[in-house]
Scaffold this motif. Sequence first.
Motif, short mmCIF file in Angstrom:
data_model
loop_
_atom_site.label_atom_id
_atom_site.label_comp_id
_atom_site.label_asym_id
_atom_site.label_seq_id
_atom_site.Cartn_x
_atom_site.Cartn_y
_atom_site.Cartn_z
N GLY A 104 3.95 42.39 38.27
CA GLY A 104 4.24 43.60 37.52
C GLY A 104 4.89 44.69 38.34
N ALA A 105 4.40 44.89 39.55
CA ALA A 105 4.97 45.92 40.42
C ALA A 105 6.42 45.60 40.75
N ALA A 106 6.72 44.31 40.97
CA ALA A 106 8.09 43.91 41.28
C ALA A 106 9.00 44.10 40.08
N ILE A 107 8.48 43.87 38.88
CA ILE A 107 9.27 44.09 37.66
C ILE A 107 9.63 45.57 37.53
N VAL A 108 8.66 46.44 37.76
CA VAL A 108 8.93 47.87 37.69
C VAL A 108 9.95 48.27 38.76
N ALA A 109 9.81 47.72 39.96
CA ALA A 109 10.78 48.01 41.03
C ALA A 109 12.17 47.53 40.65
N LEU A 110 12.25 46.36 40.02
CA LEU A 110 13.54 45.82 39.56
C LEU A 110 14.19 46.77 38.56
N LEU A 111 13.43 47.18 37.56
CA LEU A 111 13.98 48.06 36.53
C LEU A 111 14.37 49.42 37.10
N THR A 112 13.55 49.92 37.99
CA THR A 112 13.84 51.22 38.61
C THR A 112 15.12 51.16 39.42
N ALA A 113 15.27 50.11 40.21
CA ALA A 113 16.48 49.95 41.02
C ALA A 113 17.72 49.80 40.14
N ALA A 114 17.58 49.07 39.04
CA ALA A 114 18.71 48.91 38.12
C ALA A 114 19.13 50.26 37.54
N ARG A 115 18.13 51.03 37.09
CA ARG A 115 18.43 52.38 36.56
C ARG A 115 19.09 53.25 37.62
N PRO A 137 13.84 56.12 30.01
CA PRO A 137 12.59 55.92 29.26
C PRO A 137 12.00 54.53 29.48
N ALA A 138 12.88 53.54 29.63
CA ALA A 138 12.39 52.17 29.88
C ALA A 138 11.63 52.09 31.20
N VAL A 139 12.20 52.69 32.23
CA VAL A 139 11.55 52.68 33.54
C VAL A 139 10.22 53.43 33.49
N ASP A 140 10.22 54.58 32.84
CA ASP A 140 8.99 55.38 32.74
C ASP A 140 7.90 54.61 31.98
N ALA A 141 8.30 53.94 30.89
CA ALA A 141 7.33 53.19 30.09
C ALA A 141 6.81 51.98 30.86
N ALA A 142 7.69 51.34 31.62
CA ALA A 142 7.26 50.20 32.42
C ALA A 142 6.25 50.62 33.48
N ALA A 143 6.52 51.73 34.14
CA ALA A 143 5.60 52.23 35.17
C ALA A 143 4.24 52.59 34.56
N GLN A 144 4.26 53.19 33.38
CA GLN A 144 3.01 53.54 32.72
C GLN A 144 2.24 52.29 32.29
N ALA A 145 2.96 51.29 31.78
CA ALA A 145 2.32 50.04 31.38
C ALA A 145 1.67 49.36 32.57
N LEU A 146 2.35 49.37 33.72
CA LEU A 146 1.78 48.81 34.93
C LEU A 146 0.50 49.54 35.31
N ALA A 147 0.54 50.87 35.26
CA ALA A 147 -0.63 51.67 35.60
C ALA A 147 -1.79 51.41 34.63
N ASP A 148 -1.45 51.06 33.39
CA ASP A 148 -2.47 50.79 32.38
C ASP A 148 -3.01 49.36 32.45
N ALA A 150 -1.12 46.44 32.18
CA ALA A 150 -0.40 45.44 31.41
C ALA A 150 0.13 44.33 32.32
N ASP A 151 0.28 43.14 31.75
CA ASP A 151 0.87 42.05 32.52
C ASP A 151 2.40 42.18 32.48
N GLU A 152 3.09 41.22 33.08
CA GLU A 152 4.55 41.31 33.19
C GLU A 152 5.22 41.37 31.83
N ALA A 153 4.77 40.53 30.89
CA ALA A 153 5.36 40.54 29.56
C ALA A 153 5.11 41.88 28.86
N GLY A 154 3.93 42.43 29.05
CA GLY A 154 3.60 43.72 28.45
C GLY A 154 4.43 44.85 29.03
#
Length: 239
Positions: A104-115, A137-148, A150-154
Amino acid sequence: MSLGIDWVTEWIRESARVISDNRVELITLDREIGDGDHGENLDRGFSAVIQKLADLPGDAVPGDALKLVATTLISTVGGASGPLVGTAYLKAAGAVGKAETLDGAAIVALLTAARDGVVLRGKAEVGDKTMIDAWTPAVDAAAQALADGADEAGILAAAADAAEQGAKSTEPLVARKGRASYLGERAIGHRDPGSQSSALILRAASDAAVEVGSDARSANSAPADSAPADGASGTSGAS
């Protein structure tokens, strides 16, 4: 469940499919406030990416596939789309490096770097009526989901939902970047095509994760081959 090369290649295929399916819509959106080539350019670029997927080596990792998308889009897509989207994938590839699987952390890092790659290339920010209005908004939501928890799909689902809302939010905005900025208030009421294609690509990432996860669950639940009964063998016991 961490995501690996199977997810990235499925994401690429799904992105190509949804861009092709929505090519006319993206062209129409771009004709309203741009030069009308966004859908055509992206469709051509992802078609080229699909053709090159077969060139990936058998030991390819997610970063390799992301870099392939980047270099292909940059070299084949005209206008602003190629450099912007290509840079997003290039920075995403750099963020995950040579990792074979992404948590999950790597997914958020991927999306953040893309943005951040899009920001670096286009110098836009939220509210400028660009693809950043979907990506941030996608990056922010992904980071929040990770903190909550959520798994990678979530995490990817949360990012896709937020991107779709972000694309919708561009409709009442006055554009401050790109060709649409020349229209002033005439751009109000039109959705930014870059934000819409970004939302499609991020939804493709989410759908790919669901598909890969479903395949993995099916494989794990498949019954094992029946063992031979005690005393049974493929050869006779007679001497």
